[in-house]
Write an enzyme that holds these catalytic residues in place. Structure first.
Site, mmCIF file in Angstrom:
data_model
loop_
_atom_site.group_PDB
_atom_site.id
_atom_site.type_symbol
_atom_site.label_atom_id
_atom_site.label_comp_id
_atom_site.label_asym_id
_atom_site.label_seq_id
_atom_site.Cartn_x
_atom_site.Cartn_y
_atom_site.Cartn_z
ATOM 1 N N GLY A 60 0.834 -1.190 0.000
ATOM 2 C CA GLY A 60 0.000 0.000 0.000
ATOM 3 C C GLY A 60 0.868 1.239 0.000
ATOM 4 O O GLY A 60 2.026 1.197 0.447
ATOM 5 N N GLN A 96 3.113 10.094 1.190
ATOM 6 C CA GLN A 96 4.414 9.403 1.242
ATOM 7 C C GLN A 96 5.287 9.726 0.035
ATOM 8 O O GLN A 96 6.489 9.478 0.049
ATOM 9 C CB GLN A 96 4.211 7.878 1.314
ATOM 10 C CG GLN A 96 3.557 7.414 2.597
ATOM 11 C CD GLN A 96 3.368 5.913 2.582
ATOM 12 O OE1 GLN A 96 2.366 5.413 2.088
ATOM 13 N NE2 GLN A 96 4.324 5.176 3.106
ATOM 14 N N CYS A 134 5.657 -0.211 7.091
ATOM 15 C CA CYS A 134 5.312 0.962 6.282
ATOM 16 C C CYS A 134 6.541 1.354 5.472
ATOM 17 O O CYS A 134 7.648 1.367 6.016
ATOM 18 C CB CYS A 134 4.903 2.113 7.200
ATOM 19 S SG CYS A 134 4.475 3.624 6.333
ATOM 20 N N LEU A 135 6.335 1.672 4.194
ATOM 21 C CA LEU A 135 7.474 2.061 3.346
ATOM 22 C C LEU A 135 8.147 3.337 3.871
ATOM 23 O O LEU A 135 9.302 3.591 3.554
ATOM 24 C CB LEU A 135 7.025 2.249 1.894
ATOM 25 C CG LEU A 135 6.563 0.965 1.185
ATOM 26 C CD1 LEU A 135 6.010 1.276 -0.197
ATOM 27 C CD2 LEU A 135 7.693 -0.055 1.097
ATOM 28 N N HIS A 184 -4.687 1.610 7.302
ATOM 29 C CA HIS A 184 -3.312 2.129 7.409
ATOM 30 C C HIS A 184 -3.105 3.254 6.392
ATOM 31 O O HIS A 184 -2.570 4.321 6.733
ATOM 32 C CB HIS A 184 -2.343 0.964 7.180
ATOM 33 C CG HIS A 184 -0.894 1.332 7.134
ATOM 34 N ND1 HIS A 184 0.051 0.799 7.991
ATOM 35 C CD2 HIS A 184 -0.198 2.181 6.321
ATOM 36 C CE1 HIS A 184 1.244 1.314 7.704
ATOM 37 N NE2 HIS A 184 1.122 2.147 6.687
ATOM 38 N N GLU A 185 -3.548 3.040 5.131
ATOM 39 C CA GLU A 185 -3.329 4.054 4.084
ATOM 40 C C GLU A 185 -4.204 5.280 4.308
ATOM 41 O O GLU A 185 -3.765 6.413 4.103
ATOM 42 C CB GLU A 185 -3.590 3.460 2.691
ATOM 43 C CG GLU A 185 -2.737 2.257 2.316
ATOM 44 C CD GLU A 185 -1.258 2.400 2.612
ATOM 45 O OE1 GLU A 185 -0.740 3.539 2.568
ATOM 46 O OE2 GLU A 185 -0.615 1.385 2.918
ATOM 47 N N HIS A 224 -2.728 7.588 6.719
ATOM 48 C CA HIS A 224 -1.675 8.444 6.154
ATOM 49 C C HIS A 224 -2.254 9.774 5.646
ATOM 50 O O HIS A 224 -1.587 10.806 5.689
ATOM 51 C CB HIS A 224 -1.001 7.754 4.961
ATOM 52 C CG HIS A 224 0.155 6.869 5.310
ATOM 53 N ND1 HIS A 224 1.292 7.338 5.926
ATOM 54 C CD2 HIS A 224 0.375 5.543 5.101
ATOM 55 C CE1 HIS A 224 2.155 6.323 6.078
ATOM 56 N NE2 HIS A 224 1.612 5.228 5.601
HETATM 57 NI NI NI Z 1 2.406 3.278 5.513
#
Ligand code: NI
Length: 174
Positions: free
Chosen positions: A46, A51, A94-95, A136-137, A140
């Site tokens: 995701g 991000q 998470c990236l 989660h996304e 963000h």
């Molecule tokens: Ni993330």
């Protein structure tokens, strides 16, 4: 399509509240495609626009397992309409917080309303990994990272390590 640089924490751009897109036009579609390409290249499931330094309410996901047919999802202005009272606990990463993982408890199932890549208003029911990943996304988009769901002590430990790793990567002044 293009690969976009992914911002890592701590960074103030990960803490902003992203703005809704007025419509999913060619520009937003391009962003969705670039984000998907970036997410696949980074081996993520995701990615949210903040991000990649875009303050827009756009997320992409693909929770298909290795060997399964890809299931790319592109959502603009996602809104959680309903969530189940039952919780589920997943080990999240998470990236933007590379190499850090923690157990996070969230509602096990949700219903989401969103605009798809053709600017059509849609609703989706999700459970399990997809429900966790969507939450989660969407977090963000409101400047919330998975570590914000942890205790102050655990969050502080992870963010301090990330800050230190970041200083280690900073270019040496000439
Ligand atoms: Ni993330």
């Amino acid at each position: 399509m293009a690969l976009l640089p992914i911002i890592t924490a701590p960074d103030p751009r990960l803490k902003i509240k992203a703005r809704p897109v007025p419509a999913v036009d060619a520009k937003v579609r391009r962003l969705m495609d670039d984000m998907l390409e970036t997410m696949y290249a980074a081996i993520g499931i995701g990615l949210a626009a903040p991000q990649v330094a875009q303050a827009s309410r756009v997320i992409v996901l693909d929770v298909a397992r290795d060997g399964e047919k890809p299931q790319p999802l592109k959502l603009a202005n996602p809104e959680i309409l309903w969530h189940s009272p039952e919780p589920i606990t997943c080990n999240e990463g998470c990236l933007s917080l590379p190499e850090h993982y923690a157990e996070v408890t969230r509602p096990a199932a949700i219903r989401v309303r969103y605009l798809d890549d053709q600017n059509e208003l849609r609703e989706m029911d999700a459970s399990g990994l997809l429900a966790t990943c969507l939450q989660h996304e969407i977090d963000h988009l409101d400047g919330i990272l998975f570590v914000d769901h942890l205790s102050l002590v655990k969050r502080g430990m992870i963010l301090r390590k990330l800050a230190k790793a970041k200083r280690g990567r900073a270019p040496v002044p000439a």
